[in-house]
Design an enzyme around this catalytic site. Structure first.
Site, PDB file in Angstrom:
ATOM      1  N   HIS A   1       1.184  -0.888  -0.005  1.00  0.00           N
ATOM      2  CA  HIS A   1      -0.199  -0.518   0.381  1.00  0.00           C
ATOM      3  C   HIS A   1       0.935   0.960  -0.834  1.00  0.00           C
ATOM      4  CE1 HIS A   1      -3.219  -2.906   0.917  1.00  0.00           C
ATOM      5  NE2 HIS A   1      -2.215  -3.915   1.185  1.00  0.00           N
TER       6      HIS A   1
ATOM      7  N   GLU B   1      -1.668   0.282   8.150  1.00  0.00           N
ATOM      8  CA  GLU B   1      -0.896  -0.765   7.294  1.00  0.00           C
ATOM      9  C   GLU B   1      -0.142  -0.222   6.851  1.00  0.00           C
ATOM     10  OE1 GLU B   1      -3.331  -4.008   4.945  1.00  0.00           O
ATOM     11  OE2 GLU B   1      -1.535  -4.904   4.635  1.00  0.00           O
TER      12      GLU B   1
ATOM     13  N   HIS C   1       2.883  -7.049   4.422  1.00  0.00           N
ATOM     14  CA  HIS C   1       1.381  -6.586   4.713  1.00  0.00           C
ATOM     15  C   HIS C   1       0.971  -7.220   6.684  1.00  0.00           C
ATOM     16  CE1 HIS C   1       0.384  -5.872   0.427  1.00  0.00           C
ATOM     17  NE2 HIS C   1       1.369  -6.398   0.407  1.00  0.00           N
TER      18      HIS C   1
ATOM     19  N   GLU D   1       1.713 -11.797   5.457  1.00  0.00           N
ATOM     20  CA  GLU D   1       0.870 -10.864   6.299  1.00  0.00           C
ATOM     21  C   GLU D   1       1.259 -11.227   7.573  1.00  0.00           C
ATOM     22  OE1 GLU D   1      -1.896  -8.915   5.291  1.00  0.00           O
ATOM     23  OE2 GLU D   1      -2.454  -9.585   3.709  1.00  0.00           O
TER      24      GLU D   1
HETATM   25 ZN    ZN Z   1      -2.111  -4.891   2.733  1.00  0.00          ZN
END
Ligand code: ZN
Length: 317
Positions: free
Chosen positions: A107, A144, A199, A281
């Site tokens: 992101h 995030e 992430h 993640e």
């Molecule tokens: Zn993400």
């Protein structure tokens, strides 16, 4: 945050000779602990062979727990088995000389201001997906995108100490993006020896733990992951093992059947990669206990170290 949508691919069960062992263990230990046990059993120090597959267990799935009172109990806690403050295991200074690592901080902190740009569809070979997304955040508003950049910076410091050339896909230095296809292209053009996309997830409360996302085999349009499926899996296994060891955390209790490994074919950043690449993640920002870790600088340092040591283990053979 991963791109879980209608085309989400569930983890693909894999067959292997460890199945019998896994079934045996499954009867004895809870799912989350089983994942950790399996890492230990197959060389969770990241020093095993490249084929030391972490097999998905056949344990009754504890996916998607909704009762936090049953999912908050951590396993008795793997403690780091080596000095986690030292240099990455099995490597000396300069062990990554000449190696290129691309870090893809998921992101962009400014994506939310550029919704029309990031909603534009890009071709990921198998279909069209949004250029990028805003990502998720903790309930208290820690984003995030902020998390991924912080972990990426910590990783860069660690990996450069080992002699690696480290490149970022973005460093908070652009107003939005890059798009997922460009993120892949940056790793490809750098001829990266390894790429990791950082992430943190946005799942339900009580859903905890990390998982590593591996590319599935796709050959469609510009996507041809055939040559990188195997090395990406090796990279992901090393990272998952190191992450467990350094952070002491168990793999995800809601995806991956306790292995911490998930294969997907719907992520442009993986589909379009021509070099070994995985996503991680690191935890679930929407769970209060995971969020307490994700917002801790000390924990992020451990996360960065776990990921970095996995990369070193993969590259130093
Ligand atoms: Zn993400």
């Amino acid at each position: 945050m991963s791109y879980v949508g209608p085309d989400f691919d569930p983890p693909q069960p894999r067959r292997g000779r460890r199945r019998v062992l896994t079934v045996g263990l499954a009867a004895l230990v809870p799912g989350a602990l089983l994942g950790w046990v399996m890492y230990e059993a197959v060389g969770g120090d990241g020093g095993g062979s490249g084929n030391a597959a972490v097999q998905p267990s056949q344990a009754p799935s504890d996916q998607a727990p909704t009762d936090s009172t049953t999912s908050d109990d951590k396993p008795p806690g793997p403690t780091p088995t080596t000095d986690s403050t030292s240099a990455p295991a099995g490597s000396g200074s300069g062990s990554l000389d000449g190696r290129v690592v691309v870090i893809d901080p998921g992101h962009n902190p400014n994506n939310f201001r550029h919704t029309s740009e990031i909603n534009r569809k890009v071709n990921i070979g198998t279909n069209w997906k949004e250029c990028d997304t805003t990502g998720t955040s903790t309930n208290d508003g820690y984003s995030e995108a902020e998390f991924t950049l912080d972990v990426a910076h910590r990783m860069r410091t660690l990996l450069e100490k080992q002699g690696a050339t480290v490149k970022f896909t973005q460093d908070g230095d652009r107003s939005w993006g890059p798009c997922v296809d460009e993120r892949a292209e940056i790793g490809n053009k750098a001829h990266a020896d390894a790429v990791v996309s950082i992430h943190a997830d946005g799942a339900g409360s009580g859903q905890r733990g990390f998982h590593v996302i591996l590319p599935g085999k796709v050959d469609e349009g510009a996507a041809n992951t055939g040559p990188v499926v195997a090395p990406s899996r090796a990279l992901g296994e090393r990272i998952a093992g190191s992450f467990v060891r350094v952070t002491g955390d168990a793999p995800s209790n809601y995806i991956g059947d306790g292995t911490g490994l998930v294969t997907r074919k719907d992520l442009g950043g993986l589909n379009l990669s021509t070099v070994p690449k995985v996503f991680i993640e690191c935890g679930n920002m929407r769970d209060s206990k995971d969020a307490a870790q994700l917002t801790s600088g000390a924990w992020r340092q451990k996360a960065a170290q776990g990921i970095s040591e996995g990369i070193v283990s993969f590259l130093v053979k």
